[in-house]
Design a protein around this motif. Structure first.
Motif, PDB file in Angstrom:
ATOM      1  N   LEU A 364       0.813  -1.214   0.000  1.00 32.57           N
ATOM      2  CA  LEU A 364       0.000   0.000   0.000  1.00 32.57           C
ATOM      3  C   LEU A 364       0.848   1.266   0.000  1.00 32.57           C
ATOM      4  N   PHE A 365       2.030   1.220   0.613  1.00 32.52           N
ATOM      5  CA  PHE A 365       2.858   2.420   0.666  1.00 32.52           C
ATOM      6  C   PHE A 365       3.410   2.763  -0.709  1.00 32.52           C
ATOM      7  N   GLU A 366       3.687   1.741  -1.532  1.00 29.58           N
ATOM      8  CA  GLU A 366       4.222   1.981  -2.863  1.00 29.58           C
ATOM      9  C   GLU A 366       3.119   2.181  -3.901  1.00 29.58           C
ATOM     10  N   HIS A 367       1.973   1.559  -3.663  1.00 31.96           N
ATOM     11  CA  HIS A 367       0.871   1.620  -4.642  1.00 31.96           C
ATOM     12  C   HIS A 367      -0.445   1.916  -3.921  1.00 31.96           C
ATOM     13  N   PRO A 368      -0.617   3.119  -3.411  1.00 33.81           N
ATOM     14  CA  PRO A 368      -1.820   3.432  -2.633  1.00 33.81           C
ATOM     15  C   PRO A 368      -3.063   3.691  -3.475  1.00 33.81           C
ATOM     16  N   TYR A 369      -2.898   3.940  -4.776  1.00 35.73           N
ATOM     17  CA  TYR A 369      -4.036   4.347  -5.600  1.00 35.73           C
ATOM     18  C   TYR A 369      -4.398   3.248  -6.599  1.00 35.73           C
ATOM     19  N   ARG A 370      -5.654   3.301  -7.035  1.00 29.78           N
ATOM     20  CA  ARG A 370      -6.141   2.356  -8.038  1.00 29.78           C
ATOM     21  C   ARG A 370      -6.528   3.130  -9.280  1.00 29.78           C
ATOM     22  N   ASP A 371      -6.218   2.589 -10.447  1.00 31.34           N
ATOM     23  CA  ASP A 371      -6.559   3.234 -11.716  1.00 31.34           C
ATOM     24  C   ASP A 371      -8.065   3.159 -11.923  1.00 31.34           C
ATOM     25  N   GLU A 372      -8.718   4.303 -11.938  1.00 27.61           N
ATOM     26  CA  GLU A 372     -10.179   4.317 -12.086  1.00 27.61           C
ATOM     27  C   GLU A 372     -10.616   3.774 -13.434  1.00 27.61           C
ATOM     28  N   ASN A 373      -9.730   3.789 -14.424  1.00 29.74           N
ATOM     29  CA  ASN A 373     -10.059   3.253 -15.739  1.00 29.74           C
ATOM     30  C   ASN A 373      -9.825   1.748 -15.828  1.00 29.74           C
ATOM     31  N   GLY A 374      -9.321   1.178 -14.745  1.00 29.44           N
ATOM     32  CA  GLY A 374      -9.062  -0.255 -14.731  1.00 29.44           C
ATOM     33  C   GLY A 374     -10.170  -1.064 -14.095  1.00 29.44           C
ATOM     34  N   VAL A 375     -11.260  -0.412 -13.713  1.00 27.97           N
ATOM     35  CA  VAL A 375     -12.379  -1.124 -13.104  1.00 27.97           C
ATOM     36  C   VAL A 375     -12.952  -2.125 -14.101  1.00 27.97           C
ATOM     37  N   ALA A 376     -13.075  -3.377 -13.667  1.00 24.24           N
ATOM     38  CA  ALA A 376     -13.583  -4.431 -14.562  1.00 24.24           C
ATOM     39  C   ALA A 376     -14.649  -5.233 -13.835  1.00 24.24           C
ATOM     40  N   LEU A 377     -15.902  -4.927 -14.131  1.00 30.08           N
ATOM     41  CA  LEU A 377     -17.035  -5.591 -13.494  1.00 30.08           C
ATOM     42  C   LEU A 377     -17.950  -6.186 -14.566  1.00 30.08           C
ATOM     43  N   GLN A 378     -18.605  -7.274 -14.217  1.00 32.03           N
ATOM     44  CA  GLN A 378     -19.651  -7.818 -15.072  1.00 32.03           C
ATOM     45  C   GLN A 378     -19.142  -8.145 -16.478  1.00 32.03           C
ATOM     46  N   THR A 379     -18.051  -8.903 -16.531  1.00 25.66           N
ATOM     47  CA  THR A 379     -17.526  -9.314 -17.825  1.00 25.66           C
ATOM     48  C   THR A 379     -18.212 -10.601 -18.272  1.00 25.66           C
ATOM     49  N   GLU A 380     -17.990 -10.973 -19.521  1.00 22.36           N
ATOM     50  CA  GLU A 380     -18.592 -12.207 -20.024  1.00 22.36           C
ATOM     51  C   GLU A 380     -18.081 -13.421 -19.247  1.00 22.36           C
ATOM     52  N   SER A 381     -16.816 -13.390 -18.846  1.00 19.85           N
ATOM     53  CA  SER A 381     -16.265 -14.529 -18.117  1.00 19.85           C
ATOM     54  C   SER A 381     -16.864 -14.643 -16.723  1.00 19.85           C
ATOM     55  N   THR A 382     -17.085 -13.511 -16.050  1.00 21.55           N
ATOM     56  CA  THR A 382     -17.679 -13.595 -14.714  1.00 21.55           C
ATOM     57  C   THR A 382     -19.133 -14.054 -14.792  1.00 21.55           C
ATOM     58  N   LYS A 383     -19.856 -13.593 -15.812  1.00 20.86           N
ATOM     59  CA  LYS A 383     -21.245 -14.038 -15.980  1.00 20.86           C
ATOM     60  C   LYS A 383     -21.300 -15.532 -16.275  1.00 20.86           C
ATOM     61  N   GLN A 384     -20.331 -16.018 -17.039  1.00 24.44           N
ATOM     62  CA  GLN A 384     -20.310 -17.441 -17.358  1.00 24.44           C
ATOM     63  C   GLN A 384     -20.025 -18.275 -16.115  1.00 24.44           C
ATOM     64  N   ILE A 385     -19.097 -17.829 -15.291  1.00 24.07           N
ATOM     65  CA  ILE A 385     -18.808 -18.567 -14.058  1.00 24.07           C
ATOM     66  C   ILE A 385     -20.017 -18.549 -13.132  1.00 24.07           C
ATOM     67  N   ALA A 386     -20.678 -17.396 -13.011  1.00 13.53           N
ATOM     68  CA  ALA A 386     -21.872 -17.299 -12.166  1.00 13.53           C
ATOM     69  C   ALA A 386     -22.950 -18.254 -12.662  1.00 13.53           C
ATOM     70  N   ARG A 387     -23.104 -18.342 -13.968  1.00 12.88           N
ATOM     71  CA  ARG A 387     -24.106 -19.246 -14.540  1.00 12.88           C
ATOM     72  C   ARG A 387     -23.721 -20.704 -14.298  1.00 12.88           C
ATOM     73  N   GLU A 388     -22.439 -21.014 -14.415  1.00 13.35           N
ATOM     74  CA  GLU A 388     -21.994 -22.388 -14.198  1.00 13.35           C
ATOM     75  C   GLU A 388     -22.245 -22.815 -12.760  1.00 13.35           C
ATOM     76  N   VAL A 389     -21.937 -21.946 -11.810  1.00 14.25           N
ATOM     77  CA  VAL A 389     -22.189 -22.276 -10.405  1.00 14.25           C
ATOM     78  C   VAL A 389     -23.682 -22.484 -10.180  1.00 14.25           C
ATOM     79  N   ALA A 390     -24.485 -21.579 -10.703  1.00 16.81           N
ATOM     80  CA  ALA A 390     -25.935 -21.688 -10.517  1.00 16.81           C
ATOM     81  C   ALA A 390     -26.463 -22.993 -11.097  1.00 16.81           C
ATOM     82  N   THR A 391     -26.031 -23.333 -12.297  1.00 17.47           N
ATOM     83  CA  THR A 391     -26.525 -24.540 -12.968  1.00 17.47           C
ATOM     84  C   THR A 391     -26.078 -25.795 -12.242  1.00 17.47           C
ATOM     85  N   ARG A 392     -24.805 -25.843 -11.883  1.00  9.29           N
ATOM     86  CA  ARG A 392     -24.255 -27.040 -11.254  1.00  9.29           C
ATOM     87  C   ARG A 392     -24.810 -27.254  -9.844  1.00  9.29           C
ATOM     88  N   SER A 393     -25.411 -26.228  -9.268  1.00  8.18           N
ATOM     89  CA  SER A 393     -25.910 -26.339  -7.893  1.00  8.18           C
ATOM     90  C   SER A 393     -27.371 -26.750  -7.808  1.00  8.18           C
TER      91      SER A 393
END
Length: 797
Positions: A364-393
């Motif tokens: 944290l002392f060397e890298h305290p900030y996060r790139d606001e343009n690097g936010v990655a939410l709700q991608t196709e891969s995350t939706k696919q994993i969520a669907r796989e968990v739901a289906t397999r359960s």
């Protein structure tokens, strides 16, 4: 020449020592708590105050700007506290971090934490299925992948610590937080938790997982939130501590959170034995212990073991706590506690050193900030994993042949959960957690069963009627303080008893070929729902008038397929034999509608297996498969037991099991391996998967043991007529139990090994002898079994 603590190449221990030597007492105290803020990118941050603060025991303070000059240990849920676009939220968090790093005397950055049990709890993050869904997959690798995906979303927003997973072992499904558990078997919970932690933290532990709720929280009196826990250490260690020990030793978990309750009159937040002796000294835990929200102030407000906030802070920090969350209600009185001799500055230095060590280690002392343009939410891969968990359960409990749905059919989709996106989500998903806001606009990514079935079957073939409400208007406001000891009077139940929608549903059912009835509950905190934290129940009857709706639909003579969603299982009022099919989908998340439709139509198999038994009635509670022989009473009570036991789940096909075979029938106690093989054959006409489960019963022991305990499992997928040989290897260490002196021991003697399709469907059994002298298990021990699958006609699913 820069200060030593600012030199990145210096050993962390030197950096910690140097920085600690430069800090004032007040700056040290500031590292031992958090602030819960509504952050703003213009720097005009404000403290969060709303009705929930009443529970947390926090009070609004003035002079935030002045207090921030001292630094701060953590910031509570910068993106998960209110509805804010993630990019803007990161920008606001960076602005606060800039103040701390560049405008304070020592420039110590804050550590940001968020909830992330079922996905990162922030706007637009992927909404994953519940922990019950995770467990129901019986697939630890899949859950590790899901947790890794959650961790990546969290990292992209600047989160450093996630308040997950939950390692509570389910004992009584009336408990509202059952939805947060992986199930009722301690070893399975430990396996799921271990892989969740590995996935979330990554190889470098650059995001801290938080094990909660330490410990025994799920065995509360009457299954009530925060209620006392009545456990001796033997059962506590064998059942409730085991998953925590596994996650610490096998996954190097970065944080632990104590629970709100007391065990034998000792509150978890002041239990030095559990927090220090056991966790740190015996297990070797080297991370941070953080308070559950308001847990420190409850030591004087609820438990009555201290006089005031200063004494509560001293009790908790002396016991082993590192950081008070979510604010500083008690930690801000640490100066008084030192003056009164309740805590020493040496103890404060010990704690602050741990906090600083983790901040240095995380970079944290060397890298305290996060790139606001690097936010990655709700991608196709995350939706696919969520669907796989739901289906397999998804777990099929009944089927008379109606499923999978085939041919052109007129399908009536009915029920209060059929087209309600919130009904597919659990309490720690973002839209539900902030239920006091209008969150329906935050559920646009959720696919409901109705939407998915219309997509699969065609809108012209699907009709819809809600049938009834569960709760007509979602509201907050239930008192969270005890209602019979000076708190607010309890509110009336928000559950609807309106039956006016049932006739229209019956009419639509009569015009259909098959009915898909979607029932269950609505997750919501503190009785804003029918399940979830603080939303406990006294009954396993479907909430509201859903049972009446089911009864009238069955009377139409149409085949009724019941799809149950939610955070606990419910009974069907004796109609289990009359429904055409019954699926448990739990809280399957944003992709849950697709998963349900895929199973209903045969595009996917119902691969889930129960991780909580479904008791015959609420009168059987607490109920769990690994109970003692005498649990059912003498004679066994009629209401005791489970129609659908732990491990149960039907599929599209059938499987035959051969008699099991041991590689040797006598195993050495010291370093032995119980090796047992069995052949499983798909005797049906379609391909399918089976979760083969291995249980052990200790025939004679010096302490009372459960009737059986899960020790291994393996899923295999087989084509029709194909078979697979499974060879399980169970270390003798895993046959241990706890004696009254606190030692884990393995005793010699005979053990019955049982292999089957569920805890209630054992297909083959045999006895093996463990020889040698009683052995004490200490330090690192063999906690994991293995299975080898050999066949050319199958694959591991």
């Amino acid at each position: 020449m820069p200060a030593i603590y600012k030199e990145a190449l210096r050993p962390i221990s030197e950096r910690v020592s140097d920085l600690l030597s430069r800090m004032t007492a007040e700056e040290k105290f500031a590292q031992m708590h958090a602030y819960w803020l509504i952050l703003s990118s213009d720097g005009n941050h404000r403290e969060r105050t709303d009705l929930s603060d009443e529970f947390a025991g926090v009070t609004e303070q003035a002079g935030l700007t002045e207090r921030l000059k001292l630094g701060i240990g953590q910031i509570t849920r910068p993106l998960g506290t209110h509805i804010v676009d993630a990019k803007e939220g990161v920008r606001a968090a960076n602005r606060l971090q800039k103040t701390l790093v560049e405008e304070t005397r020592l420039g110590i950055p804050a550590l940001f934490h968020e909830e992330c049990l079922v996905g990162l709890l922030c706007k637009d993050a992927t909404l994953y299925p519940s922990s019950l869904n995770y467990g129901s997959t019986w697939d630890v690798d899949l859950i590790e992948r899901a947790a890794a995906a959650i961790g990546n979303e969290a990292r992209s927003t600047g989160c450093h610590q996630g308040l997950a997973p939950v390692l509570d072992v389910s004992r009584d499904v009336r408990w509202g937080r059952t939805e947060e558990t992986f199930g009722e078997d301690p070893w399975l919970v430990g396996m799921m938790a271990t892989h969740y932690v590995k996935g979330l933290q990554g190889r470098n532990r650059d995001l801290l997982a938080t094990l909660k709720h330490y410990v025994g929280h799920s065995f509360s009196e009457g299954a009530r939130n925060h209620a006392p826990v009545h456990l001796g250490f033997c059962e506590l260690n064998d059942t409730f501590l085991l998953p925590f020990e596994m996650a610490v030793k096998l996954a190097n978990a970065g944080s632990v959170m104590p629970a709100y309750h007391d065990i034998d009159n000792q509150p978890g937040h002041s239990d030095e034995f559990l927090l220090t002796t056991l966790l740190r000294e015996q297990w070797g835990f080297d991370g941070l212990i953080v308070a559950d929200y308001g847990g420190v102030s409850l030591l004087h407000q609820h438990h009555g073991i201290s006089h005031d906030a200063a004494e509560s802070a001293a009790l908790a920090f002396n016991a082993g706590l590192d950081v008070e969350l979510p604010k500083d209600d008690c930690a801000r009185h640490l100066g008084q506690a030192v003056e009164r001799g309740l805590i020493t500055m040496a103890k404060v230095d010990e704690i602050v050193a741990r906090v600083l060590k983790e901040k240095f280690r995380l970079g944290l002392f060397e890298h305290p900030y996060r790139d606001e343009n690097g936010v990655a939410l709700q991608t196709e891969s995350t939706k696919q994993i969520a669907r796989e968990v739901a289906t397999r359960s998804i777990t099929m409990l009944e089927n008379d042949g109606t499923l999978p749905l085939k041919g052109p059919l007129r399908v009536a989709v009915i029920g209060p959960t059929a087209d309600d996106p919130l009904a597919l989500l659990s309490g720690y998903s973002f839209p539900v957690h902030l239920i006091i806001s209008d969150m329906l606009e935050q559920t646009s990514q959720v696919v409901t069963p109705l939407e998915a079935l219309r997509e699969c079957l065609g809108s012209d073939n699907v009709s819809y009627a809600k049938g009834c409400h569960i709760i007509e208007k979602r509201m907050a406001g239930a008192p969270v303080f005890p209602g019979d000891s000076g708190g607010k009077p309890m509110q009336s139940s928000p559950v609807s008893n309106d039956v006016s929608l049932i006739p229209d549903a019956v009419k639509i059912a009569q015009q259909s070929d098959v009915v898909v009835l979607c029932v269950g509950d609505l997750s919501g905190l503190f009785q804003s729902g029918t399940v979830g934290e603080g939303s406990d129940t006294d009954s396993l009857v479907l909430p509201g008038v859903q049972q009446q709706l089911l009864d009238e639909l069955i009377q139409t003579g149409k085949p009724v397929v019941v799809v149950m969603t939610g955070g606990r299982p419910y009974n069907l009022g004796g109609q289990e034999d009359k429904v055409a099919a019954l699926l448990m989908a739990w809280a399957p998340g944003q992709e849950g509608g697709h998963a349900i439709a895929d199973v209903l139509t045969g595009r996917a198999e119902p691969g889930g297996r129960l991780v909580v038994s479904i008791p015959k009635s609420a009168g059987a509670m607490p109920y769990y498969y690994n109970h003692k022989l005498k649990s059912g009473g003498t004679p066994f009570a009629f209401h005791f037991g489970s129609r659908y036991p732990f491990g149960f789940g039907k599929t599209w096909t059938e499987f035959d099991y051969s008699p099991l075979q041991f590689s040797q029938e006598n195993v050495a106690i010291d370093d032995g391996i119980v090796s047992v093989s069995i052949t499983v054959r798909n005797s049906g006409t379609v391909a399918g998967s089976e979760v083969v489960q291995l249980y052990v019963h200790d025939k004679v022991a010096s302490m009372v043991r459960p009737i059986q305990e899960l020790k291994a499992f393996q899923r295999v997928h087989l084509e029709p007529g194909a078979s697979a040989q499974l060879t399980f290897s169970v270390p003798t260490d895993m046959l241990n139990f706890t004696r009254r002196n606190g030692d884990r021991v393995v005793e010699p003697g005979e053990f019955e090994v049982r292999i089957g399709a569920s805890s209630g469907d054992i297909r083959s059994a045999g006895v093996i002898r463990v020889s040698g002298d009683t052995r004490v298990i200490a330090g690192k021990w063999r906690m994991v079994s293995h299975c080898e699958v050999s066949t050319s006609d199958s694959y591991i699913a």
